[in-house]
Scaffold this motif. Sequence first.
Motif, PDB file in Angstrom:
ATOM      1  N   ASP A 160       0.809  -1.227   0.000  1.00 27.14           N
ATOM      2  CA  ASP A 160       0.000   0.000   0.000  1.00 27.14           C
ATOM      3  C   ASP A 160       0.842   1.276   0.000  1.00 27.14           C
ATOM      4  N   ALA A 161       2.068   1.206  -0.525  1.00 29.73           N
ATOM      5  CA  ALA A 161       2.930   2.396  -0.518  1.00 29.73           C
ATOM      6  C   ALA A 161       2.292   3.536  -1.307  1.00 29.73           C
ATOM      7  N   LEU A 162       1.657   3.216  -2.435  1.00 31.75           N
ATOM      8  CA  LEU A 162       0.974   4.240  -3.231  1.00 31.75           C
ATOM      9  C   LEU A 162      -0.431   4.510  -2.710  1.00 31.75           C
ATOM     10  N   LEU A 163      -1.116   3.454  -2.295  1.00 32.53           N
ATOM     11  CA  LEU A 163      -2.515   3.595  -1.868  1.00 32.53           C
ATOM     12  C   LEU A 163      -2.659   4.519  -0.672  1.00 32.53           C
ATOM     13  N   ASN A 166      -5.202   8.551  -4.701  1.00 27.91           N
ATOM     14  CA  ASN A 166      -6.559   8.048  -4.845  1.00 27.91           C
ATOM     15  C   ASN A 166      -6.546   6.658  -5.479  1.00 27.91           C
ATOM     16  N   ALA A 167      -7.242   5.706  -4.871  1.00 25.61           N
ATOM     17  CA  ALA A 167      -7.207   4.315  -5.329  1.00 25.61           C
ATOM     18  C   ALA A 167      -7.706   4.176  -6.764  1.00 25.61           C
ATOM     19  N   GLN A 168      -8.815   4.842  -7.108  1.00 24.74           N
ATOM     20  CA  GLN A 168      -9.374   4.694  -8.454  1.00 24.74           C
ATOM     21  C   GLN A 168      -8.439   5.292  -9.500  1.00 24.74           C
ATOM     22  N   ALA A 228      -4.584   4.326 -13.889  1.00 21.32           N
ATOM     23  CA  ALA A 228      -3.227   4.527 -14.415  1.00 21.32           C
ATOM     24  C   ALA A 228      -2.430   3.233 -14.498  1.00 21.32           C
ATOM     25  N   GLY A 229      -3.037   2.105 -14.080  1.00 18.70           N
ATOM     26  CA  GLY A 229      -2.351   0.824 -14.133  1.00 18.70           C
ATOM     27  C   GLY A 229      -1.369   0.610 -13.001  1.00 18.70           C
ATOM     28  N   LEU A 230      -1.468   1.421 -11.955  1.00 21.54           N
ATOM     29  CA  LEU A 230      -0.505   1.364 -10.855  1.00 21.54           C
ATOM     30  C   LEU A 230      -1.006   0.564  -9.662  1.00 21.54           C
ATOM     31  N   ALA A 231      -2.286   0.206  -9.675  1.00 20.10           N
ATOM     32  CA  ALA A 231      -2.858  -0.597  -8.603  1.00 20.10           C
ATOM     33  C   ALA A 231      -3.743  -1.667  -9.222  1.00 20.10           C
ATOM     34  N   SER A 266     -12.749  -9.482  -5.059  1.00 20.04           N
ATOM     35  CA  SER A 266     -13.099  -9.482  -3.634  1.00 20.04           C
ATOM     36  C   SER A 266     -13.209  -8.079  -3.074  1.00 20.04           C
ATOM     37  N   GLY A 267     -12.735  -7.084  -3.852  1.00 18.83           N
ATOM     38  CA  GLY A 267     -12.775  -5.702  -3.388  1.00 18.83           C
ATOM     39  C   GLY A 267     -11.444  -5.195  -2.892  1.00 18.83           C
ATOM     40  N   SER A 268     -10.467  -6.077  -2.742  1.00 18.89           N
ATOM     41  CA  SER A 268      -9.151  -5.643  -2.267  1.00 18.89           C
ATOM     42  C   SER A 268      -8.396  -4.933  -3.389  1.00 18.89           C
TER      43      SER A 268
END
Length: 573
Positions: free
Chosen positions: A165-168, A172-174, A179-182, A187-189
């Motif tokens: 979760d360094a970026l999260l 913003n998660a979305q 951007a292809g980074l997450a 399951s929602g994770s």
Amino acid sequence: MAGRIPRSFIDDLLVRVDIVDLVDSYVPLKKSGSSYVARCPFHTEKTPSFAVTRNKQLYHCFGCGVGGNAISFLMDYSHLDFVEAVEGLADFAGVSVPRESGGTPVKKNNTSEVFQVLEQVAGFYIQQLRENETAKAAVAYLKSRGLSGEVAQEFQLGYAPDRWDALLKRFNAQQLIDAGLAISKESGSVYDRFRGRVVFPIRDRRGRVLGFGGRVLDDSLPKYLNSPETTVFHKGREVYGLYELLAKNSKPERIIVVEGYMDVIALAQFGVGYAVATLGTATSKEHLELLFRFTSEVVFCFDGDKAGREASWRAVLSAFPSLRDGRQVKIMQMPMGVDPDTFVRDRGLQEFEHGVMSAQALSEFFFERLSNGLNLDGMEGRASLVNKAKAYLQTLPNGVFQELMLEKLKALSKIDKLDFLEKPTTLKHLRHKQQQEDTKLSPIRLAITLLLQNPALIIEFEKKQVQWPMLDFPGIALLKKIVEIIEQHPDINLPRLLEHFRGKDEEKYIKIMMNHDFCISGDEIAEEFSGAIDRLINLGREQRLDELIEKERVSGLALHEQKELLSMLASRI
């Protein structure tokens, strides 16, 4: 700069720039009647078939069929996307490109936000490489590969912390997902894509970060991980290192294509600043067209193993359609077990550049590979060679190189009469053939074509009081759309009309119709158009009449339909 380019600006730009002046600045034109002509810049020919018409503000090649307005020319000639072509045309006109802002809600996955988060994440990764205690292994790895701080800074190398979760925790998660980074699971994770890796920002030729490549620091797999396809990142159309290359030399004598990020960076470290790498995909025609925009010579230099040999062969075959006269492809084969990175480190810059200069020509590589295992002393072997080579040689653009490749095949096969290559057709013949087809145009195609080329004919159309519901057959929807656009923009011309269909399903059809060369004098155009509309109206009436008669026979008509049928029958008496 973010924001959409206003259509009104594009329309004004097309009016401001004379296409004859624009094209002449790239391809010298000669006056010929009402047009300006040249040998087509998009295919090789002996007789000029490329025409630019000032009154239509269009270009068209009667040989290969390309055509369009000033924006289309820049897109075709310089291999630009639409926005880049508009910006180039604005530069030619000496004006700046305005951008719209506000007025509409910003979507979460719009391009500007994707670029923004990619740029911010690149900065975060650079900071982590410099300041994070856990990045020591990454720094040690880069030093072990002999990279200096200067080259690491040039390519904006960074480090993705070994956390989920360094970026999260910072973005913003979305936006990270877009951007292809997450990665988002059913399951929602959601978790960071790049973890515990040295990261290589992938930049386009304008310097914008499109995505990342990441390399592990241990033996875990996958060794290299790339960003997925996103709204801004398309692996088949981008190469790594092009921005850095062009920053040093905007018109390099040659460009070397290698396999990996570290090959590009190591070569740059040792003074070979003209290398790029594909992004985990095979070298494609799109890659080649992009590179040939900046150089006339491309050298493939892949790893010295079986996979590298196969990659060289596939790249050569992909290059065939792009090999117009004046372009050259060579193959520099590494010794077995050696890649460009280790070669330049072990043997030095001078020997590497000697290898580049003495790289094998595409023609030699191609016929050597194709002849491998064939007995060219026997009839069967020579026939097999011709059959194998035929399909590839047919993909070459017409020109001197294609003819020389055919001569080489004749010499190897000992067959003098090989005539499977397409012969170019003369401009005069093409025009005559097109004129013969004028009489075959259906009323709907004739109406669409004449209205496209002469938007002022809308006056004739409005006299007819056309009832659209009565016209229910193929092509009517397109005619209606063209009529509506012209009614909304009474002063519109054909080049501006074309822009309303760019990227739409109808664009291909519009381009065919707009380049049709009629054998109709100026005085007769209105009469021909009026006649075509009359025929359409009559066809619609006949179709409606047949429908009513059939319905009366099968199920009977409502009262209003009976009145309509009687009225239509009476009008035929």
